[in-house]
Each structure stands twice: as structure tokens, then as C-alpha cells.
Design an enzyme around this catalytic site. Sequence first.
Site, mmCIF file in Angstrom:
data_model
loop_
_atom_site.group_PDB
_atom_site.id
_atom_site.type_symbol
_atom_site.label_atom_id
_atom_site.label_comp_id
_atom_site.label_asym_id
_atom_site.label_seq_id
_atom_site.Cartn_x
_atom_site.Cartn_y
_atom_site.Cartn_z
ATOM 1 N N GLY A 1 0.821 -1.212 0.000
ATOM 2 C CA GLY A 1 0.000 0.000 0.000
ATOM 3 C C GLY A 1 0.850 1.255 0.000
ATOM 4 O O GLY A 1 0.508 2.254 -0.652
ATOM 5 N N ASN B 1 -7.587 3.654 9.084
ATOM 6 C CA ASN B 1 -7.109 2.390 9.647
ATOM 7 C C ASN B 1 -7.340 2.268 11.144
ATOM 8 O O ASN B 1 -7.514 1.178 11.669
ATOM 9 C CB ASN B 1 -5.623 2.196 9.326
ATOM 10 C CG ASN B 1 -4.795 3.440 9.518
ATOM 11 O OD1 ASN B 1 -5.100 4.494 8.960
ATOM 12 N ND2 ASN B 1 -3.756 3.345 10.314
ATOM 13 N N GLN C 1 -7.750 0.235 3.544
ATOM 14 C CA GLN C 1 -8.596 -0.294 4.626
ATOM 15 C C GLN C 1 -10.032 -0.594 4.214
ATOM 16 O O GLN C 1 -10.840 -0.963 5.065
ATOM 17 C CB GLN C 1 -8.579 0.655 5.833
ATOM 18 C CG GLN C 1 -7.269 0.646 6.589
ATOM 19 C CD GLN C 1 -6.947 -0.704 7.249
ATOM 20 O OE1 GLN C 1 -7.807 -1.563 7.408
ATOM 21 N NE2 GLN C 1 -5.693 -0.885 7.642
ATOM 22 N N SER D 1 -3.552 -2.866 -0.738
ATOM 23 C CA SER D 1 -2.443 -3.697 -0.285
ATOM 24 C C SER D 1 -2.962 -5.104 0.002
ATOM 25 O O SER D 1 -3.921 -5.274 0.758
ATOM 26 C CB SER D 1 -1.876 -3.075 1.002
ATOM 27 O OG SER D 1 -0.849 -3.893 1.505
ATOM 28 N N HIS E 1 -1.986 -7.683 1.790
ATOM 29 C CA HIS E 1 -2.002 -8.333 3.108
ATOM 30 C C HIS E 1 -3.127 -7.854 4.014
ATOM 31 O O HIS E 1 -3.313 -8.376 5.106
ATOM 32 C CB HIS E 1 -0.636 -8.216 3.794
ATOM 33 C CG HIS E 1 -0.295 -6.864 4.339
ATOM 34 N ND1 HIS E 1 -0.379 -6.557 5.671
ATOM 35 C CD2 HIS E 1 0.160 -5.745 3.728
ATOM 36 C CE1 HIS E 1 0.021 -5.311 5.864
ATOM 37 N NE2 HIS E 1 0.350 -4.788 4.704
ATOM 38 N N THR F 1 11.062 -7.448 -12.685
ATOM 39 C CA THR F 1 10.345 -8.673 -13.087
ATOM 40 C C THR F 1 9.144 -8.878 -12.172
ATOM 41 O O THR F 1 9.256 -8.777 -10.956
ATOM 42 C CB THR F 1 11.307 -9.887 -13.005
ATOM 43 O OG1 THR F 1 12.412 -9.616 -13.867
ATOM 44 C CG2 THR F 1 10.610 -11.173 -13.425
ATOM 45 N N CYS G 1 5.136 4.101 19.586
ATOM 46 C CA CYS G 1 6.308 4.294 20.435
ATOM 47 C C CYS G 1 7.394 4.978 19.613
ATOM 48 O O CYS G 1 8.019 4.371 18.759
ATOM 49 C CB CYS G 1 6.801 2.954 20.948
ATOM 50 S SG CYS G 1 7.967 3.131 22.273
HETATM 51 N N1 PLP Z 1 -2.792 2.932 4.086
HETATM 52 C C1 PLP Z 1 -3.515 2.514 5.129
HETATM 53 C C2 PLP Z 1 -4.821 3.171 5.421
HETATM 54 C C3 PLP Z 1 -3.034 1.475 5.939
HETATM 55 O O1 PLP Z 1 -3.768 1.069 6.970
HETATM 56 C C4 PLP Z 1 -1.779 0.900 5.640
HETATM 57 C C5 PLP Z 1 -1.217 -0.152 6.503
HETATM 58 O O2 PLP Z 1 -1.543 -0.259 7.663
HETATM 59 C C6 PLP Z 1 -1.081 1.381 4.529
HETATM 60 C C7 PLP Z 1 -1.608 2.383 3.774
HETATM 61 C C8 PLP Z 1 0.246 0.829 4.155
HETATM 62 O O3 PLP Z 1 0.131 -0.452 3.605
HETATM 63 P P1 PLP Z 1 1.423 -1.391 3.477
HETATM 64 O O4 PLP Z 1 1.737 -1.877 4.838
HETATM 65 O O5 PLP Z 1 0.987 -2.496 2.576
HETATM 66 O O6 PLP Z 1 2.487 -0.564 2.891
#
Ligand code: PLP
Length: 401
Positions: free
Chosen positions: A74, A153, A183, A203, A205, A241, A329
Site C-alpha cells: 500500500g 485504519n 482499509q 495492499s 495483506h 520482473t 512508540c
Molecule cells: N494505508 C492505510 C490506510 C493502511 O492502513 C496501511 C497499513 O496499515 C497502509 C496504507 C500501508 O500499507 P502497506 O503496509 O501495505 O504498505
Amino acid sequence: MDKKLIYLDNNATTKVDERVLEVMLPYFKNEYANPSSMYEFAKNPGHALKEARGKLKDFFNAANEKEIIFTSCGSESANMAIRGVLNMNKNKKHIITTKVEHPCVLNLYQTLEKQGYSVDYIGVNSNGELDLAQLDDAINDDTALVSVMYANNETGVIYPIQKISEIIKNKNPQTKFFVDAVQVAGKIPIDVQELGVDLLGVSGHKFHAPKGVGALYCNSKTVITPLIIGGHQERGKRAGTENVPYIVGLGKAAELAQDYLKYEATEVKRLRDKLEAGILKNIYNARLNTGAAIRVPNTTNIGFEYIEGELILLHLSDLGICASSGSACTSGSLEPSHVLRAMNVPFTAIHGSIRFSLSKFTTEDEIDYVNSVLPDIIEKIRNISPYQDELAKLKKLKNNY
Ligand code: PLP
């Protein structure tokens, strides 16, 4: 009781779906050819890449497969969109974003500010909703780009992207609009044509594909410079690639996400609401930080006054429960979340704010278990809080909000 794993931190990352893993494996084992190669052996990876691109096109309801660029995450999608647009419009020096963006946008905008860009950071109200009047006022003839996340997020609050597109087009049709949709992918439908956005990033994951793969939608009217310069891959927009197994996994995750949208809107939301209702009923002075704002179905952010979120997380972790706090932190001190600060969450609740984020894998038993153990955890921590007088007053009021 055996220690179990109850994973309620799905806005941080998600478990890879077995069905995603399964379709990826052949591209590690046997089908490892470079998809750009000419020989027969490269046909399958080449075809798989094309098929995955088609799945992302459908996932976004894009007009054309050529509008999909595969990325690594992302953050890369956001950086490519923002830097790519600005590099193509070097004469314009004004950009707009919000105070509650993810650091991959916020920190980039702060860097751009140091490089001579003038930036407007749009604020939010106490529920986390965006000030659209401020956004409207901020757009001018020099505005190259507006960047707004689709959902936050930390809070899950959804922003009215279609409305924002209309505001931008009315004020300055030349201004490009990038949406960080990380998100919302897999939680609510994404339709780039209906939304009227120019660029939109996701993203893998965050919706049950592995870490290390993402995508950027860039409409055919928007020209961007590449972030990575090299070969001709991704139509010259992103050299290197192609990561075929991961891209195949992303395609499958996008396909599955479509199938689960209804489940997210009903069952995941029902469990989230059950968790939230249980907490607000059984723990005095628990604060739903988003009030009545519209949110993605899986997220709740709750403040527990006069205690530290990190202590709550440690107690939860002892029982195998994973959640997240709003603090980061930095340099040894706990900085309260920039999102909750922008919302003016009172200082008594900001440090004790916890985000629970569910997924399609969350079960009712897990939610019941968290609801059964959390009141004791909060009580235990409140008993050692230095704010005993304040807590005694609050307990009398039994005031949840
Ligand atoms: N944007 C938002 C709103 C996210 O919550 C996150 C990851 O927590 C990202 C971007 C970044 O994604 P990535 O960890 O795949 O770079």
C-alpha cells in the site's frame, strides 16, 4: 483454559486465505519462468499475470486492464500515485490531504512540504468525519493533487469519496484525486468509475493475500512517472520482473473478497457490533471514539478512561488476544495517535484507546470470550491507576458514550 489465539488486529494484517496460498504455490515450484520470456515455458506465468490483472480490474470495476499496476504494498501504491502525479505537473505546487491519513501519505506530504509544496491538511470532527467545507475552500487553480483515504485504519470511519470527487471536479477539473483504499479492500465494494477517482491504491495483506504485493489503479486519463525506472514491465510504470506468485495470490484474494462482501456487511458487522455492545454495557466509562460515524464493518475503536492502552494490550496478549492501541512508540515515549488527536479525543481516553478489527475468520466464540474477560482486565488496571478519585466519580455516573 488453554491459551488460544484470538486475532482481532486485522487492520494491521490478515491471515493468508488457504485458497490464495494454493493458487500461488505452482508459481514457486514449477511455473517459475519470467513472464516476459518468449518460449513456451513462459506462457503459463504470462497468462496467470494477465488473468490476475483482469481480476483486479473487476475488483475495482475499472474500465480497462491497462489501468492496473501491480506494486509491492500500500505504501508503494501511495508513493507512486502521489510522486507520479506531481512529477507530471511540476508547475503546480499546492496539494491537499487530511490530518488522519496513514503515515505513507502523511509523511510523504510532510517531505513534499520541505521541498517547496504548500500543503493543506483537512481536519475532522469529534467522530472522525472529514470537514468537506474546508476541503472545498482549500482547492484552487494551483492544486495539483488531493489525497484522501477511503477509510481510516484506526477508527474504520469511511470518507465520502464520491462526494469529494464531485467537489474537486467542480472546483478544479485539472486536479488529480488519489484514494488510499487499503482499509476498505474486502470490506466494502470499490467502484472506481462510480467514485470518479483518478488513482486508488490497495495492499494485498489487508485482505488475505500475502505481504509484499499491492496494486494501483491509475485511470487512462492520468499520466504518472514511474517510481522504479528500468525495464518495460507494467507498461513502463513499474520496472522489475513481476512477482508472479504474489500477483496470482492477489488476484485470487480480490476474487474471494468480492464473494465475501455480503458476509462482511452482515456477519462480520454483527460480531463487531456484539463486541462493541458487550464492552459498552459491561465496562463503565468506555467510550466509542467514532460516535455515529459510518464505518467499515470490522472495526471498533474504544477508549477506556484513565488507563494506558499498552497495559490493556499486554493483559489481552496474556490470554492470546491480539488487538492494537492508538499510540506509537517513538523515541522511547508513547505518542498518542495523530488520528485520535485530530478528533480531539479527551486526553483521559486517548491513551487508553484500543482498536479491535475483525475478519471473516473471526468466530462468535472468540467475541464471547473477549467480552467475558475484558471487564476484569479493565477493572484490574483501573485499580492500579493513579486517578482513583476521578475513576470513583465516573463509576458513580456509570456513564458510557
Ligand atoms: N494505508 C492505510 C490506510 C493502511 O492502513 C496501511 C497499513 O496499515 C497502509 C496504507 C500501508 O500499507 P502497506 O503496509 O501495505 O504498505
